[in-house]
Write a protein that holds these residues in place. Structure first.
Motif, PDB file in Angstrom:
ATOM      1  N   ALA A 102       0.813  -1.222   0.000  1.00  0.00           N
ATOM      2  CA  ALA A 102       0.000   0.000   0.000  1.00  0.00           C
ATOM      3  C   ALA A 102       0.842   1.266   0.000  1.00  0.00           C
ATOM      4  CB  ALA A 102      -0.926  -0.007   1.217  1.00  0.00           C
ATOM      5  N   PHE A 103       2.070   1.208   0.487  1.00  0.00           N
ATOM      6  CA  PHE A 103       2.902   2.406   0.614  1.00  0.00           C
ATOM      7  C   PHE A 103       3.741   2.671  -0.641  1.00  0.00           C
ATOM      8  CE2 PHE A 103       6.548   4.806   2.573  1.00  0.00           C
ATOM      9  CZ  PHE A 103       5.814   5.879   3.052  1.00  0.00           C
ATOM     10  N   SER A 104       3.631   1.820  -1.634  1.00  0.00           N
ATOM     11  CA  SER A 104       4.458   1.973  -2.832  1.00  0.00           C
ATOM     12  C   SER A 104       4.211   3.327  -3.506  1.00  0.00           C
ATOM     13  CB  SER A 104       4.168   0.853  -3.827  1.00  0.00           C
ATOM     14  OG  SER A 104       4.900   1.059  -5.020  1.00  0.00           O
ATOM     15  N   ALA A 105       5.324   3.945  -3.928  1.00  0.00           N
ATOM     16  CA  ALA A 105       5.235   5.193  -4.700  1.00  0.00           C
ATOM     17  C   ALA A 105       5.625   4.955  -6.152  1.00  0.00           C
ATOM     18  CB  ALA A 105       6.134   6.254  -4.082  1.00  0.00           C
ATOM     19  N   GLY A 106       5.694   3.703  -6.562  1.00  0.00           N
ATOM     20  CA  GLY A 106       5.919   3.381  -7.972  1.00  0.00           C
ATOM     21  C   GLY A 106       7.338   2.991  -8.318  1.00  0.00           C
ATOM     22  N   SER A 107       8.288   3.239  -7.432  1.00  0.00           N
ATOM     23  CA  SER A 107       9.675   2.828  -7.656  1.00  0.00           C
ATOM     24  C   SER A 107      10.378   2.807  -6.310  1.00  0.00           C
ATOM     25  CB  SER A 107      10.399   3.795  -8.596  1.00  0.00           C
ATOM     26  OG  SER A 107      10.674   5.021  -7.940  1.00  0.00           O
ATOM     27  N   PRO A 108      11.497   2.071  -6.192  1.00  0.00           N
ATOM     28  CA  PRO A 108      12.228   2.079  -4.921  1.00  0.00           C
ATOM     29  C   PRO A 108      12.668   3.476  -4.496  1.00  0.00           C
ATOM     30  CG  PRO A 108      12.935   0.228  -6.262  1.00  0.00           C
ATOM     31  CD  PRO A 108      12.037   1.067  -7.129  1.00  0.00           C
ATOM     32  N   GLU A 109      13.175   4.250  -5.439  1.00  0.00           N
ATOM     33  CA  GLU A 109      13.674   5.593  -5.104  1.00  0.00           C
ATOM     34  C   GLU A 109      12.543   6.484  -4.598  1.00  0.00           C
ATOM     35  OE1 GLU A 109      14.101   4.017  -7.969  1.00  0.00           O
ATOM     36  OE2 GLU A 109      16.227   3.465  -7.822  1.00  0.00           O
ATOM     37  N   ALA A 110      11.418   6.456  -5.288  1.00  0.00           N
ATOM     38  CA  ALA A 110      10.291   7.300  -4.892  1.00  0.00           C
ATOM     39  C   ALA A 110       9.710   6.849  -3.552  1.00  0.00           C
ATOM     40  CB  ALA A 110       9.213   7.269  -5.974  1.00  0.00           C
TER      41      ALA A 110
END
Length: 539
Positions: free
Chosen positions: A295-303
């Motif tokens: 649920a906390f994903s921002a679309g990439s590891p860096e983001a």
């Protein structure tokens, strides 16, 4: 940071290591190289087994043992013991003793909770036995308060997680100093006799009580130090010992073991560094998944890493209800222990906080055996009297900045987890401080995940170097201990070793745990904030 009853127990483990690590470097008790009194002179406890609760497959008994093995005819204490009989088929081979870590983990409750995690073949051939160690749970226990209301009031008097700012640091230090005074007033004799060495002597009496000529044992987290202590105090009695989620024994016993001047235990162990590396993996894998899986994903590891940093900065100024910056980091530290459901639930909690919502804790599953009083002072009584800590409370802010520079937010958490020991009033009367390389009757199996947020792989490598004959099996996975983050590969190796003594090949690894993080969509639940130091360490 209790995700469930089981994770609450695990957290006490972690806090136990944290709290247990609050010891004293100023006063040093003598090392105990062998049992203080021949155990042949101590009566073997008689165990009368009855169902723990009606219709339960788990049986309970009480063992009477000396408080002080140097004076075995003096005061006695009680140990609460639990057993699940071997299920068959195949002949019973004996008893497997289990310590769930902490220090402070009540085995009478946690073994039944964790029973299904033991390899099936082992459950078939061995009775699984555990106990609440001296000072803990249903055994003769450290209890520093007159009532549950007094305990709750003390907990409410200090910051959650760790102190932020000069005022909170003063409050924190004062609260734990007061806790030590309260504990000293209630039972000063017990405080000096809850050492790992004395628990190892208890374990050998329990081994005799079940009729086993040698010990078969699985210890996780703090249980690895207990296992290593037993192996060196009773080397001829070692049949098969599995130590999972290892603590460097030199870091546990010697405050200068790393060459760093007087660091607190968790920094000596490198727990802060291992926790930071595990958090980085959590954010990397979360960012590599979609929001249906994390649920906390921002679309990439860096983001996703940037999103986490922004959230923690925002919480410093704008808490969400009781979720302050420190309370959130406390929850993060403890939620990394068990990947399923911990990581998924943590992601949901962080996303709730990101959106300004107070997370809702998930429903807790009742344990097979009700929890006893398990105050934070119980694990702390073991670690603080057994593992040396810097004694100047004012030094911990400097340690915090050192740890934060190398491991970020989690360095702050793990530094203050050890501070309560700086003012703890008791030093163990009988400590074991080595040697760690006494030849044992049979070799020992060590297991450790590569990304363990409490007991990093470097500690397992140190344990392998220290013990006279040990083989390390590495799980290329995540979470605190392989037992609680299962791998069929690890279980197969453990079964062969426990049943017939066959070790894995030198350098053996297991490629992954059974279910990788964020492998399937799952509704998230919140994670309750925890109590910080002395809540249970290492697990």
């Amino acid at each position: 940071m209790q995700i469930s009853i089981r994770l609450a127990a695990r957290r006490r483990l972690a806090a136990a290591v944290a709290v247990a690590v609050v010891c004293s470097t100023a006063a040093t008790a003598p090392a105990l190289a062998r049992p203080a009194a021949p155990l042949s002179a101590v009566p073997v406890p008689q165990l009368e087994w009855t169902p723990c609760v009606p219709d339960s497959p788990f049986e309970c008994a009480t063992a009477e043992v000396p408080l002080d093995y140097q004076n075995p005819g003096g005061r006695t204490i009680e140990l609460a013991v639990v057993k699940r009989k071997a299920t068959g088929p195949g002949p019973r081979l004996g008893s497997l003793f289990f310590n769930p870590g902490g220090p402070g983990g009540p085995g009478k409750v946690q073994m039944p909770q964790d029973y299904e995690f033991f390899p099936k073949e082992v459950r078939e051939r061995f009775d699984i036995v555990s106990w609440d160690p001296r000072g803990i749970g249903y055994s003769t226990a450290v209890n520093c308060f007159g009532s549950s209301e007094e305990a709750a009031a003390w907990v409410a008097s200090k910051p959650i997680g760790f102190p932020v700012g000069k005022k909170e640091r003063a409050t924190w230090i004062s609260a734990y100093a007061e806790l030590g005074r309260l504990c000293e007033q209630r039972d000063p004799q017990l405080l000096r006799h809850v050492s790992t060495a004395e628990t190892a002597q208890d374990l050998d009496l329990l081994r005799q009580a079940v009729g086993d000529p040698q010990l078969t044992y699985l210890g996780i987290s703090y249980g690895t130090i207990l296992g290593a202590t037993y192996a060196n105090m009773f080397p001829a009695k070692v049949r098969a010992l599995v130590l999972d989620g290892n603590i460097d024994p030199q870091a546990w016993t010697d405050h200068n073991s790393t060459g760093d001047p007087d660091l607190p235990l968790f920094l000596r162990m490198g727990t802060d560094v291992g926790a930071a590396a595990t958090l980085d993996q959590f954010l990397t894998l979360c960012g590599s998944a979609d929001t249906a899986h994390c649920a906390f994903s921002a679309g990439s590891p860096e983001a996703t890493r940037a999103k986490f940093d922004k959230l923690t900065l925002r919480l410093r100024e704008h808490p969400v209800g009781a979720w302050t910056y420190a309370a959130t980091i406390d929850s993060v530290a403890n939620s990394l222990y068990v990947v399923h459901p911990g990581w998924t639930d943590l992601a949901g909690t962080l996303q709730d906080l990101w959106q300004g919502r107070v997370p809702e804790p998930p429903a807790a599953e009742p344990p097979p055996i009700p929890y006893p009083y398990a105050g934070i002072e119980q694990g702390g009584a073991v670690s603080c009297s057994d593992s040396p800590e810097p004694r100047n409370p004012l030094a911990y802010h400097g340690f915090e900045e050192f740890a934060a520079a190398r491991s970020g937010d989690l360095g702050r958490f793990w530094t203050w987890a050890a501070e309560p020991c700086s003012t703890w009033p008791a030093v163990a009367a009988n400590r074991y401080t080595g040697p760690w390389n006494t030849p044992t009757a049979h070799p020992i199996l060590l297991v450790n995940p590569t990304y363990d947020p409490s007991t990093p792989i470097r500690d397992a490598e140190a344990m392998a170097r220290e013990l006279a004959s040990a083989r390390l099996l590495t799980l290329k996975g995540y979470g605190h201990t392989a037992l609680l983050n299962p791998s069929s590969c690890v279980q197969a190796y453990e079964s062969r070793y426990i049943i017939d003594g066959t070790l894995p090949p030198v350098g053996a690894t297991c490629a992954a745990q059974n279910t990788p993080p964020f492998a399937a969509p799952r509704p998230h639940g919140g994670v309750a904030t925890g109590g910080g130091a002395m809540a249970g360490i290492i697990g």
